[in-house]
Design a protein around this motif. Sequence first.
Motif, PDB file in Angstrom:
ATOM      1  N   ILE A 154       0.858  -1.204   0.000  1.00 39.47           N
ATOM      2  CA  ILE A 154       0.000   0.000   0.000  1.00 39.47           C
ATOM      3  C   ILE A 154       0.883   1.239   0.000  1.00 39.47           C
ATOM      4  N   LEU A 155       0.557   2.178  -0.881  1.00 40.90           N
ATOM      5  CA  LEU A 155       1.198   3.501  -0.834  1.00 40.90           C
ATOM      6  C   LEU A 155       0.161   4.486  -0.294  1.00 40.90           C
ATOM      7  N   SER A 156       0.521   5.128   0.806  1.00 43.04           N
ATOM      8  CA  SER A 156      -0.372   6.107   1.420  1.00 43.04           C
ATOM      9  C   SER A 156       0.147   7.511   1.105  1.00 43.04           C
ATOM     10  N   VAL A 157      -0.636   8.276   0.364  1.00 44.30           N
ATOM     11  CA  VAL A 157      -0.237   9.644  -0.005  1.00 44.30           C
ATOM     12  C   VAL A 157      -1.108  10.612   0.798  1.00 44.30           C
ATOM     13  N   GLU A 158      -0.474  11.385   1.649  1.00 43.93           N
ATOM     14  CA  GLU A 158      -1.218  12.314   2.513  1.00 43.93           C
ATOM     15  C   GLU A 158      -0.983  13.747   2.046  1.00 43.93           C
ATOM     16  N   SER A 159      -2.062  14.507   1.890  1.00 37.94           N
ATOM     17  CA  SER A 159      -1.855  15.882   1.419  1.00 37.94           C
ATOM     18  C   SER A 159      -2.485  16.947   2.303  1.00 37.94           C
ATOM     19  N   SER A 160      -3.095  16.534   3.418  1.00 42.95           N
ATOM     20  CA  SER A 160      -3.624  17.568   4.301  1.00 42.95           C
ATOM     21  C   SER A 160      -2.470  18.350   4.914  1.00 42.95           C
ATOM     22  N   ALA A 161      -2.604  19.661   4.950  1.00 39.25           N
ATOM     23  CA  ALA A 161      -1.577  20.508   5.586  1.00 39.25           C
ATOM     24  C   ALA A 161      -1.590  20.296   7.091  1.00 39.25           C
ATOM     25  N   GLN A 162      -2.713  19.786   7.589  1.00 42.10           N
ATOM     26  CA  GLN A 162      -2.829  19.586   9.030  1.00 42.10           C
ATOM     27  C   GLN A 162      -2.494  18.152   9.406  1.00 42.10           C
ATOM     28  N   THR A 163      -2.014  17.986  10.626  1.00 45.85           N
ATOM     29  CA  THR A 163      -1.769  16.622  11.102  1.00 45.85           C
ATOM     30  C   THR A 163      -2.789  16.321  12.197  1.00 45.85           C
TER      31      THR A 163
ATOM     32  N   VAL B 131      -9.085  15.085   9.119  1.00 42.54           N
ATOM     33  CA  VAL B 131     -10.081  14.042   8.846  1.00 42.54           C
ATOM     34  C   VAL B 131      -9.537  13.046   7.819  1.00 42.54           C
ATOM     35  N   THR B 132      -8.895  13.545   6.784  1.00 41.53           N
ATOM     36  CA  THR B 132      -8.406  12.622   5.742  1.00 41.53           C
ATOM     37  C   THR B 132      -7.306  11.713   6.280  1.00 41.53           C
ATOM     38  N   ARG B 133      -6.459  12.260   7.158  1.00 43.97           N
ATOM     39  CA  ARG B 133      -5.399  11.405   7.729  1.00 43.97           C
ATOM     40  C   ARG B 133      -6.006  10.319   8.619  1.00 43.97           C
ATOM     41  N   LYS B 134      -7.021  10.710   9.381  1.00 43.53           N
ATOM     42  CA  LYS B 134      -7.676   9.729  10.261  1.00 43.53           C
ATOM     43  C   LYS B 134      -8.347   8.626   9.424  1.00 43.53           C
TER      44      LYS B 134
ATOM     45  N   PRO C 226      -7.993  16.531   0.967  1.00 43.41           N
ATOM     46  CA  PRO C 226      -8.991  17.512   1.377  1.00 43.41           C
ATOM     47  C   PRO C 226      -9.330  18.444   0.208  1.00 43.41           C
ATOM     48  N   ILE C 227     -10.517  18.964   0.204  1.00 43.26           N
ATOM     49  CA  ILE C 227     -10.826  20.010  -0.780  1.00 43.26           C
ATOM     50  C   ILE C 227     -10.262  21.319  -0.245  1.00 43.26           C
ATOM     51  N   TYR C 228      -9.335  21.898  -0.992  1.00 41.07           N
ATOM     52  CA  TYR C 228      -8.769  23.209  -0.668  1.00 41.07           C
ATOM     53  C   TYR C 228      -9.138  24.156  -1.802  1.00 41.07           C
ATOM     54  N   ASN C 229      -9.855  25.182  -1.458  1.00 41.16           N
ATOM     55  CA  ASN C 229     -10.226  26.190  -2.466  1.00 41.16           C
ATOM     56  C   ASN C 229     -10.755  25.521  -3.732  1.00 41.16           C
ATOM     57  N   PHE C 230     -11.709  24.635  -3.506  1.00 40.36           N
ATOM     58  CA  PHE C 230     -12.494  23.924  -4.521  1.00 40.36           C
ATOM     59  C   PHE C 230     -11.722  22.820  -5.252  1.00 40.36           C
TER      60      PHE C 230
ATOM     61  N   LEU D  81      -9.643   9.483  -0.257  1.00 35.63           N
ATOM     62  CA  LEU D  81     -10.420   9.963   0.880  1.00 35.63           C
ATOM     63  C   LEU D  81     -10.511  11.471   0.781  1.00 35.63           C
ATOM     64  N   VAL D  82     -11.710  11.946   0.570  1.00 40.97           N
ATOM     65  CA  VAL D  82     -11.912  13.384   0.364  1.00 40.97           C
ATOM     66  C   VAL D  82     -12.667  13.956   1.565  1.00 40.97           C
ATOM     67  N   ALA D  83     -12.204  15.112   2.044  1.00 45.10           N
ATOM     68  CA  ALA D  83     -12.955  15.814   3.095  1.00 45.10           C
ATOM     69  C   ALA D  83     -13.193  17.240   2.631  1.00 45.10           C
ATOM     70  N   SER D  84     -14.345  17.784   3.014  1.00 43.99           N
ATOM     71  CA  SER D  84     -14.619  19.185   2.664  1.00 43.99           C
ATOM     72  C   SER D  84     -15.441  19.830   3.760  1.00 43.99           C
TER      73      SER D  84
END
Length: 198
Positions: free
Chosen positions: A7-16, A20-23, A97-101, A140-143
Amino acid sequence: MADTLKILSVESSAQTAGSVTRKLSKQLIETLSGKNGGAEVVVRDLNQPLEFIDETWVGANYTAPEQRSEEQKARLALSDKLVAELQAADVIVIGSPIYNFSVPATLKAWIDLVARAGVTFRYTEAGPEGLLKGKKAYVLVASGGVPLGSDFDYNSPYIRQFLGFIGITDVEFIAADGLMTKGDEAVSAAEAAIKAVA
Ligand SMILES: Cc1cc2nc3c(=O)[nH]c(=O)nc-3n(C[C@H](O)[C@H](O)[C@H](O)COP(=O)(O)O)c2cc1C
């Protein structure tokens, strides 16, 4: 014995903390691992030093591999590594995550770095062909407010298009969308979808 699932896990949320997406990524990876008798997981956290492509990078990429200078090879080293991570994976789990649409800029930077003509896609007489075959992706998308699939969702259609372009056509989206209005309900719906993955 079957090979261990990679599995390759790609994380892009600026927050840790509190992301929500990381969780959700973590939960999904645990579920996939449990269902497959374990998994080898490589985490690519896009908050770690990343780079943007620039003129030198594009020039190196457009130079035939056997003609690249040492400098050009070095300029493509991170891209090579990110591509190798994708090639090695059976399953790719992307937290977006959705960032600025749209997608976070770090995820776009990653996309620019893994879109490599002749490596992850190629052009044929019949049109473009993705070269990463036989893989499955979960996104995994969060908005806060934008519903997945709505007219203002420039995140999920873009990711689907890009993954398809490099050959990854088996893509499942799991959304915790509308968190500002639905709150925990949105997260619970995503968690239920994770429990139900095949
Ligand atoms: C920089 C930034 C931009 C955002 N832009 C949007 C947006 O355009 N539309 C939306 O519905 N939510 C937007 N949000 C809300 C996030 O999508 C939401 O907080 C989500 O949970 C973030 O994912 P994470 O919890 O994994 O960090 C934005 C959040 C941040 C931090």
